[in-house]
Scaffold this motif. Structure first.
Motif: not given
Lengths: 413, 106
Positions: A274-290
Motif C-alpha cells: 500500500p505504500r508503493i505505486f507504479a506508473a507509466g510503461d512499467c505498470a500493468a493497470r486495470p484498463l477500465v474501459h476494456y
C-alpha cells in the motif's frame, strides 16, 4: 492506507510519469520532501520527439524538458541523476542506491519505465548499431544520420517507421526489416499496415516484410552488413533496432511486489504494497474501459498514472481515467489513435485512403472500441469521447462522409 | 522576450517572461500555469492546451491553421478567440499578450 501525512515521497525513474507525479503532488498540496532518482543524466524530458522532430534536428534540446532545472529547486524536489536504484527494502521503507547510500520513503512511486528489447543475433554489439529510447541514444545516432548513408532499421513498429521517415527526409538510404508479414503488425489492422507500407515505399524506403535478421557482420569492429535468414546480405552503415520494449520490473519483483508483464496496480496506481505505486510503461493497470488488465506504452498513460498515484497519496478523489490515446508523425502524416483495437471483429473505413485523409474505426459486437485516424483530428477527438461511453454506431453511419463527426457522435446509441 | 499573462477560469492572473520562439503553451508548462495540460507536448495531437486569446491581440496572434481548427472544433466551450496555445509562437510583437484558460481541457 492513509498516506496523507507522508513526509517523504520517492520516485524511482525520471521519465514522464515521474515528472507528472512531482507536479501533481505539489498541485494537490503536498508539502513534504520529494526525491526523484533517475538513472539517466537528464532531468525528465519528452520521449516522443526523439524519433520525430528532435531526431530530425527541428527541435532544440531544451524544448524536450518538461520543466527547467530551476523548477525542481523552486519546488524543493531533490533529483538524484545518473544513479541506479538497486534494491527496495520494504520493511525498512528504504531504497538502496548503486555506489552506496539509501533514501527512505513513506510513499514510493515506481516509474522505472522500459528498455529496448535486445537484438538476439550475433554481431549486435558492433559499432554503428543503436537502440532508440533515450536522449543519449539520439545524441549518438544523430551525427551519423548523413545523407547517402545506408541505414537498416530492424522492426517496423511505430519507432522504426518514424525513424525511417526522418531518415528519408535526411536523404539516407533506408531499408526496414520486419519479421511479421506486415508492418505495424502488433498494433494495428491490415488496412493501416498496407497504407503505411505503401507510403514508406513511395517515399523510397525498401520495406521488407517476412524478413528475419540472422546476424550482423562487420569489419574493424564496425557494422557493414545485415545478414537475413535467407542468406541475403544488405549493406549497412548504421543499424537502428526497434523491436519493442521490456518493462523494468526487476526491482519490484525482487522486492516481492506482484508483477505480470508489468508491475500490477489497482485503479489508483497502487501495487500490492500500500505504500508503493507504479506508473507509466512499467505498470500493468486495470484498463477500465476494456475490462482487462494491461500495460500501455504511451504519454497518456504516463500522465494519467502519475496523477492517479499523486491523488491516492494525497487522499484526493481519483482523477478521470480517459480513453487511451497515442499518436505518430511520419512524413506529413499525423496518425492519431484513440482506444485499443485488440479484439475487434469489424472495421469501418471513413474518408479517402488515396487522399491520405481517412480513419479506420474498430468495432466489437457493434461497440466502438478504437480508431486510427490519419490527418483526421475530428474522427480521433470524437471517438476518444465515444469509446469510453460504450457508444454503438452503425457502420454505414460511421462511413458516411456527408455527415460531420459531430453529427455522427450525436447519433450514438 | 515577451510578457505573457495567463488568466485562469477564476480570474487569477499570472505573468511570465517567455522567450521568442517558444510557444505560449511551453511558457505555461515551464512556469506551472494551471489550466493548460498540453499532454502531447506541442505536437498538435491532443487539444489539451486550449486558450482564449484576448481580443486586443487577435490580429497579432492570427487564425488557426486547418489541423488546429479541426481539433478546436472538438474542444469544450470553443469561442471565436479560441486557439491551441502550442501553436502560438512567442515574439516581441506579443509582449503583453493575455490569454485565458478554460475550466477544463477535457
Amino acid at each position: 492506507m492513509d498516506l496523507t501525512n507522508a513526509e517523504r515521497v520517492v520516485m524511482i525513474g525520471g521519465g514522464q510519469a515521474a515528472a507528472q507525479a512531482c507536479a501533481s503532488l505539489r498541485l494537490f498540496g503536498y508539502e513534504g520532501a520529494i526525491t526523484l532518482i533517475g538513472d539517466e543524466a537528464a532531468l525528465p524530458y519528452q520521449r516522443p520527439p526523439l524519433s520525430k522532430a528532435y531526431m530530425k534536428g527541428e527541435l532544440a534540446e531544451e524544448r524536450l524538458y518538461f520543466k527547467p532545472a530551476a523548477w525542481y529547486e523552486d519546488q524543493n524536489i531533490d533529483t538524484i541523476l545518473s544513479v541506479r536504484a538497486t534494491k527496495i527494502d520494504r520493511s525498512a521503507q528504504m531504497v538502496e542506491l548503486e555506489h552506496g547510500g539509501s533514501v527512505s520513503y513513506d510513499a514510493l512511486i515506481l516509474s522505472t519505465g522500459s528498455r529496448p528489447r535486445a537484438l538476439p543475433v550475433e554481431g549486435a554489439d558492433l559499432d554503428g548499431i543503436f537502440d532508440l529510447r533515450d536522449l543519449a541514444d539520439v545524441e549518438r545516432i544523430r551525427p551519423r544520420m548523413i545523407g547517402g548513408q545506408k541505414l537498416v532499421i530492424v522492426g517496423a513498429g511505430y519507432i522504426g517507421l518514424e525513424a525511417a521517415a526522418v531518415a528519408r527526409q535526411l536523404d539516407l538510404e533506408v531499408t526496414v526489416l520486419e519479421m511479421e508479414d506486415r508492418v505495424l503488425a502488433r498494433v494495428t489492422s491490415p488496412i493501416m499496415s498496407q497504407f503505411f507500407a505503401d507510403e514508406h515505399m513511395r517515399q523510397g524506403v525498401d520495406v521488407r516484410t517476412g524478413a528475419r535478421l540472422a546476424s550482423l557482420k562487420g569489419a574493424d569492429g564496425k557494422v557493414t552488413h545485415a545478414v537475413l535468414a535467407d542468406g541475403s546480405e544488405l549493406e549497412a552503415d548504421i543499424v537502428l533496432v526497434g523491436i519493442g520494449i521490456v518493462p523494468n520490473v526487476e526491482l519490484a519483483e525482487d522486492a516481492g511486489i506482484a508483477c505480470a508483464n508489468g508491475i500490477l496496480t489497482d485503479r489508483d496506481a497502487r501495487t500490492n504494497d500500500p505504500r508503493i505505486f507504479a506508473a507509466g510503461d512499467c505498470a500493468a493497470r486495470p484498463l477500465v474501459h476494456y475490462g482487462r488488465t494491461g500495460r500501455l506504452e504511451s504519454v497518456h498513460n504516463a500522465i494519467e498514472q502519475g496523477k492517479l498515484a499523486a491523488a491516492a497519496i494525497m487522499g484526493k478523489p481519483r482523477p478521470s481515467e480517459d480513453c487511451p490515446w497515442f499518436w505518430s508523425d511520419q512524413y506529413d502524416l499525423k496518425l492519431q489513435i484513440a482506444g485499443l483495437s485488440q479484439g475487434y471483429d469489424e472495421t469501418v473505413t471513413r474518408g479517402d485512403i488515396a487522399a491520405r485523409k481517412f480513419a479506420v474505426f474498430y468495432l466489437q459486437n457493434g461497440k466502438l472500441i478504437a480508431v486510427d485516424a490519419v490527418n483526421c483530428p475530428p474522427e480521433f477527438l470524437a471517438s476518444k469521447k465515444l469509446i469510453i461511453t460504450g457508444a454503438r454506431l452503425a457502420p454505414e453511419t460511421l462511413s458516411d462522409t456527408s455527415q460531420s463527426m459531430k453529427e455522427i457522435a450525436a447519433q450514438a446509441a | 522576450m515577451a510578457k505573457i499573462i495567463y488568466v485562469d477560469h477564476e480570474g487569477t492572473e499570472r505573468t511570465v517572461e517567455a522567450s521568442n520562439g517558444e510557444s505560449v503553451m511551453e511558457a505555461a508548462i515551464k512556469n506551472s500555469i494551471p489550466g493548460i495540460d498540453a499532454e502531447c507536448g506541442g505536437a498538435c495531437a491532443c487539444a489539451t492546451c486550449h486558450v482564449y486569446v484576448d481580443e486586443a491581440f487577435m490580429d497579432k496572434v492570427g487564425m488557426p491553421e486547418d489541423m488546429e481548427q479541426s481539433m478546436l472544433d472538438f474542444a469544450e466551450n470553443v469561442k471565436e478567440t479560441s486557439r491551441l496555445s502550442c501553436q502560438i509562437s512567442v515574439s516581441d510583437d506579443l509582449d503583453g499578450l493575455k490569454v485565458s484558460t478554460p475550466e477544463s481541457q477535457h
